[in-house]
Scaffold this motif. Structure first.
Motif, mmCIF file in Angstrom:
data_model
loop_
_atom_site.group_PDB
_atom_site.id
_atom_site.type_symbol
_atom_site.label_atom_id
_atom_site.label_comp_id
_atom_site.label_asym_id
_atom_site.label_seq_id
_atom_site.Cartn_x
_atom_site.Cartn_y
_atom_site.Cartn_z
ATOM 1 N N MET A 1 -19.765 -34.401 -57.979
ATOM 2 C CA MET A 1 -18.875 -35.738 -58.258
ATOM 3 C C MET A 1 -19.165 -36.730 -56.902
ATOM 4 S SD MET A 1 -15.892 -36.534 -60.205
ATOM 5 C CE MET A 1 -14.500 -36.133 -58.394
ATOM 6 N N SER A 2 -19.600 -37.213 -56.972
ATOM 7 C CA SER A 2 -19.083 -38.082 -55.449
ATOM 8 C C SER A 2 -17.744 -38.862 -55.637
ATOM 9 C CB SER A 2 -20.135 -39.264 -55.121
ATOM 10 O OG SER A 2 -20.244 -40.408 -56.235
ATOM 11 N N ILE A 3 -17.131 -39.783 -54.995
ATOM 12 C CA ILE A 3 -16.262 -40.892 -55.661
ATOM 13 C C ILE A 3 -15.742 -41.945 -53.888
ATOM 14 C CG2 ILE A 3 -13.440 -40.802 -54.663
ATOM 15 C CD1 ILE A 3 -13.984 -38.821 -56.934
ATOM 16 N N GLU A 4 -15.978 -42.682 -55.170
ATOM 17 C CA GLU A 4 -16.015 -44.061 -53.631
ATOM 18 C C GLU A 4 -14.871 -44.867 -53.616
ATOM 19 O OE1 GLU A 4 -19.988 -45.922 -53.934
ATOM 20 O OE2 GLU A 4 -18.487 -48.248 -53.697
ATOM 21 N N VAL A 5 -14.209 -44.790 -52.327
ATOM 22 C CA VAL A 5 -12.831 -46.084 -52.408
ATOM 23 C C VAL A 5 -13.991 -47.531 -51.576
ATOM 24 C CG1 VAL A 5 -10.994 -46.724 -51.548
ATOM 25 C CG2 VAL A 5 -11.681 -43.866 -51.830
ATOM 26 N N ARG A 6 -12.975 -48.229 -53.365
ATOM 27 C CA ARG A 6 -13.488 -50.232 -52.581
ATOM 28 C C ARG A 6 -13.082 -51.073 -53.139
ATOM 29 N NH1 ARG A 6 -17.908 -48.631 -56.629
ATOM 30 N NH2 ARG A 6 -17.613 -49.758 -58.779
ATOM 31 N N ARG A 7 -12.432 -52.230 -53.145
ATOM 32 C CA ARG A 7 -11.180 -52.927 -53.524
ATOM 33 C C ARG A 7 -11.544 -53.096 -55.549
ATOM 34 N NH1 ARG A 7 -8.843 -56.533 -48.846
ATOM 35 N NH2 ARG A 7 -9.523 -55.486 -47.134
#
Ligand SMILES: CC(C)(COP(=O)(O)OP(=O)(O)OC[C@H]1O[C@@H](n2cnc3c(N)ncnc32)[C@H](O)[C@@H]1OP(=O)(O)O)[C@@H](O)C(=O)NCCC(=O)NCCS
Length: 160
Positions: A1-7
């Protein structure tokens, strides 16, 4: 699982509400989140699993001398995987040009897990607000983190 942070944006609010209700005895209402998102002084970040599913968020608000971390929550099944750490580190990165402001927050004195998380990220206890939480009159621990925490400052001056 990848985690992406964005607004975060307003389309994420169903997911935010689900996590919020699973995380707090007195959750923020949807209108509180909408009001936060509309504030020019607000910064709201979401963590998305495999780029799509919202699994955590952090809301902060800019004040004269500090960023106030208003709300951090991770969906229960995604906890203890470093996601809150990732979100808060991203918050520090995004605001890093802003050397005038430190970071502050309030946390329930009984919320040892969150206090541990914040201490690991360089926050220190700075005082108590008596009876701050209206549901059970619990005290809040006030925590503060310098714009550049002392350890990072020391490491930088040793390296130069
Ligand atoms: C507090 C919360 C945001 C932590 O999110 P998280 O993604 O699980 O945190 P992380 O995985 O980044 O944890 C970082 C460190 O914090 C501490 N920590 C976090 N959760 C913990 C737990 N359940 N038990 C013990 N320590 C914990 C640990 O030191 C952890 O490091 P480690 O896993 O290497 O031991 C999450 O439990 C949550 O959403 N709780 C409900 C809402 C809440 O209380 N928010 C804070 C309000 S001020």
């Amino acid at each position: 699982m990848s985690i992406e942070v964005r607004r975060l944006d307003v389309h994420d609010l169903d997911g935010v509400e689900t996590i919020e209700r699973a995380s707090y005895p007195t959750p923020w209402s949807r209108s509180m989140f909408v009001a936060e998102l509309r504030k020019p002084s607000a910064l709201a970040l979401g963590a998305y699993a495999d780029t799509e599913e919202l699994v955590a968020y952090a809301f902060a608000s800019r004040y004269v001398d500090a960023w106030h971390v208003m709300n951090v929550a991770v969906a229960p099944e995604f906890r203890r995987r470093g996601i809150a750490t990732l979100l808060l580190e991203r918050l520090f990165e995004v605001t890093a040009g802003d050397q005038r402001r430190g970071y502050t927050l309030e946390v329930r004195v009984s919320n040892h897990d969150a206090i541990r998380l914040y201490e690991k990220l360089g926050f220190e206890a700075r005082g108590i607000r008596r009876g701050y939480y209206t549901d059970n009159r619990e005290d809040a621990l006030i925590m503060w983190r310098e714009a550049v925490p002392a350890d990072a400052e020391r490491a930088r001056s040793e390296a130069t």
